[in-house]
Design an enzyme around this catalytic site. Sequence first.
Site, mmCIF file in Angstrom:
data_model
loop_
_atom_site.group_PDB
_atom_site.id
_atom_site.type_symbol
_atom_site.label_atom_id
_atom_site.label_comp_id
_atom_site.label_asym_id
_atom_site.label_seq_id
_atom_site.Cartn_x
_atom_site.Cartn_y
_atom_site.Cartn_z
ATOM 1 N N GLU A 167 12.818 22.249 -23.612
ATOM 2 C CA GLU A 167 14.077 21.523 -23.553
ATOM 3 C C GLU A 167 14.904 21.618 -24.828
ATOM 4 O OE1 GLU A 167 15.441 20.155 -21.025
ATOM 5 O OE2 GLU A 167 13.797 20.129 -19.581
ATOM 6 N N SER B 229 -11.089 -28.412 14.685
ATOM 7 C CA SER B 229 -12.300 -29.102 14.232
ATOM 8 C C SER B 229 -12.712 -28.777 12.804
ATOM 9 C CB SER B 229 -13.461 -28.774 15.176
ATOM 10 O OG SER B 229 -13.268 -29.410 16.429
#
Length: 688
Positions: free
Chosen positions: A94, A364
């Site tokens: 780059e 329950s």
Amino acid sequence: MGRIQHKKKVIRSKRWKRLLLLSIAASCALFGALITLRIYAQIVGAPIIQVPISSVFLDSQGNVIGDRFEDQRRYWISLEEMSPFLPQATVAVEDQEFYEHHGFDYSRIASAVLKDVKAGKKVEGASTITQQYARNLFLTHEKSWTRKINEALYAYRLEIFYDKDDLLEGYLNTVYFGHGMYGVEAASRFYFGKSAKSLTLAESALLVGIPKGPTYYSPLVNEEKAVTRQQLILKLMENQQMISSDQKERAVNENFVLKAEDSLIKQKTAPYFLEEVWKEATEITLGKGRRIEEGGWTIETTLNRQHQQVAEEMIEKWMPDGELQIGFVSMEPDTGYVTAMVGGRNFADSPFNRVTQAKRQPGSTIKALLFAAALENGFSPLTYMKSERTIFTYDNGRQEYEPKNVNGEFAGHPISLAQALAISDNIYAVKTLEQIGYKPFQQLAERFDLDMNVKDTPATALGTTEVSLLEMTKVYNTISAGGIQKKPTYITKITDNSGNVIYDIEKNDVKGKKVLSEQDSFILSHLLTGMFDPVFNDYSPATGISIRAKQTRPYAAKSGTTNTDQYLIGFSPQLTAAVWNGYDQGKQVSDAEARQVTKQVWIEFMEAVHQGLPVEPFIAPDGVQGVIVDIETGGIATSACKKQRLVYLKKKDVPTKLCTDPKLKQQTFEENSEDSSPWSIFPFNLFE
């Protein structure tokens, strides 16, 4: 002739003077511009480098289980935390003069201009790493002079206020690698399933080649182009003496393995759990004066990867096709740590969490809390009441309520609290609530921090008041923990992006609160083992008999059933787990296969996650005594009484008469239990 020469000489002199003046003016203008630019840069100051950073979630063993990000998946890491080949390859391809120039490579700019002019169009860029970093941080990719000027200004300011390594680090953490991945760490995890620190030379070169054009050079899009660019980068690194010829050859011949699919799977670990983690993290950071939106958090969670995996496998195994939904959660009694959570069949289809957000009738399962209140108000496991058809009146006699049992039958004789809980007798439960009163039950629910308004109706004893699965799990987890309640917890530690620990659960020393006595908690735990015990079989079998064959260690649990809901919540000394299934719209659960989901998921989960762990008994505390009794009479068992069981009682409640005492006889049973010995209930000692 002399006059003409003199005139030419004068003209040349004027031209030189004019050129000199223009040069001086240009130099002054340039110098002034540079001074102005410098003053501008100093006044404006350093550009603020702030990018959205993903937060990372870790399980209880420190493994990455997911992340959280806004628009960009990104993790910021230092140069030292990445493979050294990454910055080398980046500079090589780059910006070879990166460490020499001051933000602009003038030779590259001139070369690019000449090539653009020759081609009659823009064919080559000349942006340095600094310029690209400036664009990534502050600008768009719009091709305009305005953007280029702004890019140059930002690049100049970056070069003034930051050193080269900071700029290179920033670039590598912001550049786009395709597929929604920003920065080398996110890209490395996505493409190779590992941290950027572990990348090889070949992998680093392949990765660095992608940003030039992610749609062209991503190895997932075009592997051939990606490899060609990788080899170009390796050659550039060799030419710049960053690597040797041997290193280059080995990298060229290395076979890399892409693991993008694996990384995507990892991102989906326990999505319902991670949503709860994020909510808790938001509250914690806000309390520390920070905003969760900052990002970059490392959040260590309580998730047990094995527990989560087993839960998901059992759900997939037992859930029938269709719209039936499920909720699952597991929790440690001693800590309150949530170790697994499944809030529905599919998070992508429905992120609604049926563990934490849905409020349903618990059926329950509420009886554990009801009988805890009963134990506090004079009841014992050997408190007998007759189970028969009963009509209860309430609201000052203006209304009536007639409860029924699941199979529509009744015992027709007195049964103990121990047996009533094991077979889930509804008549006994309603009578218990009528005897102890609504207020003590409400007060106990409040002590347990249960978000439940106890209504003064007999049906309350059967779990008609809506509550979340997580809240009911917390109740059972508290019973398992000896009555000490711990808040359900998802997070153990939070670290910010700079490595500062802002929350550590160990340092906060999160203490539980005592909501039930140790004696009552143990007695209730013992009672809850009865659902797996066939000695309690009566007009209806003990509710856990259908899964008893799969049980290899002691569990305390309770099932719950309504027309629209199925539950099983229970625990071992090491872990509490809860399962619910039903339909989101309250459709009746009637299919026989669907009715078995909760029990099968629960027992197979508990057996799988306990495999290899020591079999731990429920240990009786001081003040509690175990005695073998005849369950029909409540008297001390002898060989003459066949239905025997070990029962734990407070010392004041221990019976003194034998089961053969005529005064204790309450009912004669014609049936005999084949499994009558108290020692044949399980192939190991349940209690110590």
